[in-house]
Scaffold this active site. Sequence first.
Site, PDB file in Angstrom:
ATOM      1  N   HIS A 178      -6.664  -7.185   0.559  1.00 54.75           N
ATOM      2  CA  HIS A 178      -5.751  -6.208   0.252  1.00 54.75           C
ATOM      3  C   HIS A 178      -4.354  -6.253   1.390  1.00 54.75           C
ATOM      4  O   HIS A 178      -3.673  -5.755   1.096  1.00 54.75           O
ATOM      5  CB  HIS A 178      -6.393  -4.820   0.690  1.00 54.75           C
ATOM      6  CG  HIS A 178      -5.580  -3.666   0.204  1.00 54.75           C
ATOM      7  ND1 HIS A 178      -4.988  -3.492  -0.844  1.00 54.75           N
ATOM      8  CD2 HIS A 178      -5.300  -2.689   1.258  1.00 54.75           C
ATOM      9  CE1 HIS A 178      -3.999  -2.059  -0.748  1.00 54.75           C
ATOM     10  NE2 HIS A 178      -4.187  -1.705   0.644  1.00 54.75           N
ATOM     11  N   ASP A 206       0.869  -1.217  -0.073  1.00 52.24           N
ATOM     12  CA  ASP A 206      -0.042  -0.188  -0.038  1.00 52.24           C
ATOM     13  C   ASP A 206       1.032   1.216   0.009  1.00 52.24           C
ATOM     14  O   ASP A 206       1.734   1.225  -0.937  1.00 52.24           O
ATOM     15  CB  ASP A 206      -0.900  -0.172   1.106  1.00 52.24           C
ATOM     16  CG  ASP A 206      -2.182   1.009   1.146  1.00 52.24           C
ATOM     17  OD1 ASP A 206      -3.030   0.829   0.462  1.00 52.24           O
ATOM     18  OD2 ASP A 206      -2.144   2.033   1.869  1.00 52.24           O
ATOM     19  N   TYR A 211      -1.983  11.496   1.696  1.00 46.39           N
ATOM     20  CA  TYR A 211      -3.043  11.717   0.575  1.00 46.39           C
ATOM     21  C   TYR A 211      -2.862  13.117   0.347  1.00 46.39           C
ATOM     22  O   TYR A 211      -2.919  13.347  -1.063  1.00 46.39           O
ATOM     23  CB  TYR A 211      -4.445  11.324   1.072  1.00 46.39           C
ATOM     24  CG  TYR A 211      -4.374   9.943   1.408  1.00 46.39           C
ATOM     25  CD1 TYR A 211      -4.654   8.973   0.264  1.00 46.39           C
ATOM     26  CD2 TYR A 211      -4.141   9.475   2.610  1.00 46.39           C
ATOM     27  CE1 TYR A 211      -4.676   7.687   0.560  1.00 46.39           C
ATOM     28  CE2 TYR A 211      -4.390   8.280   2.983  1.00 46.39           C
ATOM     29  CZ  TYR A 211      -4.409   6.988   1.809  1.00 46.39           C
ATOM     30  OH  TYR A 211      -4.476   5.759   2.113  1.00 46.39           O
TER      31      TYR A 211
END
Length: 290
Positions: A266, A98, A205
């Site tokens: 995930h 990730d 982000y």
Amino acid sequence: MDGTEHLTMRVNGANLHVARRGTGSPLLLLHGWPEFWLTWEPVMERLSARHTLIAPDLRGFGDSDKPEGAFGPPEQAADMAALLEALGIDRAGIVGHDVGGAVIQALARAHPERCAGLFLFDFVYPGIGPRLGEPDRLSEIWYQSFNQMDLAVTLVGASRESCAAYIGHFLRHWSHRKDAFDPVMDAFADNFWKPGNLAGGFAHYRAAHAGRIAMLKGEAPPLPPIAVPTCVRWAEHDPIFPYAWTDRLGETFSDLDLAPFPGVGHFPHREDPDRAAAEIAGFFGRIGWV
């Protein structure tokens, strides 16, 4: 966890928390969002007889210092290179997932000499391109925009219960084995409830926004492929990053060993740590990093 030592390392002007366990050739383990070092605990336990496992909390996460404003993969990679230097490690195997996968790409481009090999689970890379924002993906990627809003910290951080609900949503929704995080769900909620940790995670982000928009528009600048030996094991049932998106990995990694990771979502390292540890050990054994 028995046998794990916890260090505070001063790196690039920040204190980073690092968990370390085991003996043997070093592996640096880089977590994603919404995670921190503890996500690697099952893998660390299984590999500690053959590797020294080094699992930092990236800056902004866990018990590491928080950045001022946006803080993205190039900055995280600089932290990791400095961390290896501070630990007296010339080269390490780099393992990530990730957000950690984004950091690995930046680290391998800036400091390939530090990287004995790269092992990655599901992550964003340039070849995904505009597919990330296709209409049928919008219900999955909404959080990448929401996490950049000032309102996000206010709403998610309104109470421990709201924090636990938000963090727990992703840990369960992105998992194929829905109970994978149950034993540590409270620990994850408590971790992100610590002052600064929601904003610290969201800082990634904000920093990645411009690059993500360029990728969605198909305007990301071409980069030369990474030549460090790389192994990617991509989850069969990842709801956010489908296995079909591995089709262009060879453009980013020129020495690539790619295969699906069956039966997981995930988080392969939490959902099936026996196989995850075996895949990691197998790859580093094949390239002689033992």
